[in-house]
Scaffold this motif. Structure first.
Motif, short mmCIF file in Angstrom:
data_model
loop_
_atom_site.label_atom_id
_atom_site.label_comp_id
_atom_site.label_asym_id
_atom_site.label_seq_id
_atom_site.Cartn_x
_atom_site.Cartn_y
_atom_site.Cartn_z
N MET A 292 0.85 -1.16 0.00
CA MET A 292 0.00 0.00 0.00
C MET A 292 0.90 1.23 0.00
O MET A 292 1.85 1.31 0.76
N LYS B 143 -2.42 5.23 2.24
CA LYS B 143 -2.53 5.15 3.70
C LYS B 143 -2.99 6.48 4.28
O LYS B 143 -3.85 6.52 5.16
N ASP C 272 -11.94 1.50 6.38
CA ASP C 272 -11.52 0.16 6.80
C ASP C 272 -11.52 -0.81 5.62
O ASP C 272 -10.60 -1.63 5.47
N ASN D 243 -8.57 -0.10 3.36
CA ASN D 243 -7.34 -0.63 3.96
C ASN D 243 -7.24 -2.13 3.77
O ASN D 243 -6.18 -2.66 3.44
N ALA D 244 -8.35 -2.83 3.97
CA ALA D 244 -8.35 -4.28 3.80
C ALA D 244 -8.05 -4.64 2.35
O ALA D 244 -7.27 -5.57 2.08
N GLU E 299 -6.34 -2.90 0.17
CA GLU E 299 -4.93 -2.62 -0.09
C GLU E 299 -4.03 -3.72 0.49
O GLU E 299 -3.04 -4.10 -0.13
N LYS E 300 -4.39 -4.23 1.65
CA LYS E 300 -3.59 -5.31 2.25
C LYS E 300 -3.65 -6.57 1.40
O LYS E 300 -2.66 -7.27 1.25
N VAL E 301 -4.83 -6.85 0.83
CA VAL E 301 -4.97 -8.02 -0.04
C VAL E 301 -4.09 -7.84 -1.28
O VAL E 301 -3.37 -8.76 -1.69
N LYS E 302 -4.13 -6.64 -1.85
CA LYS E 302 -3.28 -6.36 -3.04
C LYS E 302 -1.81 -6.55 -2.69
O LYS E 302 -1.06 -7.15 -3.46
N ASP E 303 -1.40 -6.03 -1.54
CA ASP E 303 -0.01 -6.17 -1.12
C ASP E 303 0.38 -7.63 -0.94
O ASP E 303 1.49 -8.03 -1.30
N THR E 304 -0.53 -8.43 -0.43
CA THR E 304 -0.25 -9.85 -0.22
C THR E 304 0.02 -10.54 -1.54
O THR E 304 0.93 -11.35 -1.67
#
Length: 57
Positions: free
Chosen positions: A1, A6, A43, A46-47, A49-54
Motif C-alpha cells: 500500500m 494510507k 476500513d 485498507n483491507a 490494499e492489504k490483499v493487493k499487497d499480499t
C-alpha cells in the motif's frame, strides 16, 4: 500500500470519527451515521490494499 493511500484512508477515517462525534453531540443521527459509514469505507479500503499487497509478494 502506498503512503498516499494510507494517508487518504487515515484522513477519511479521522473525518468519519469527527462526523460521528459531532452527530452524537448534536443529536443528529444522520451525521453520526455518515461518520460511521466513512469509517467503514476507510476500513474496507485498507483491507483491499492489504490483499493487493499480499498478492504482490
Amino acid at each position: 500500500m502506498s503512503a498516499v493511500d494510507k494517508a487518504k484512508n487515515a484522513a477519511q477515517d479521522a473525518a468519519g470519527k469527527a462526523k460521528e462525534t459531532v452527530g452524537k453531540a448534536t443529536g443528529d443521527h444522520s451525521t453520526e451515521a455518515e461518520g460511521k459509514t466513512d469509517q467503514s469505507k476507510a476500513d474496507l479500503k485498507n483491507a483491499g490494499e492489504k490483499v493487493k499487497d499480499t498478492f504482490k509478494h
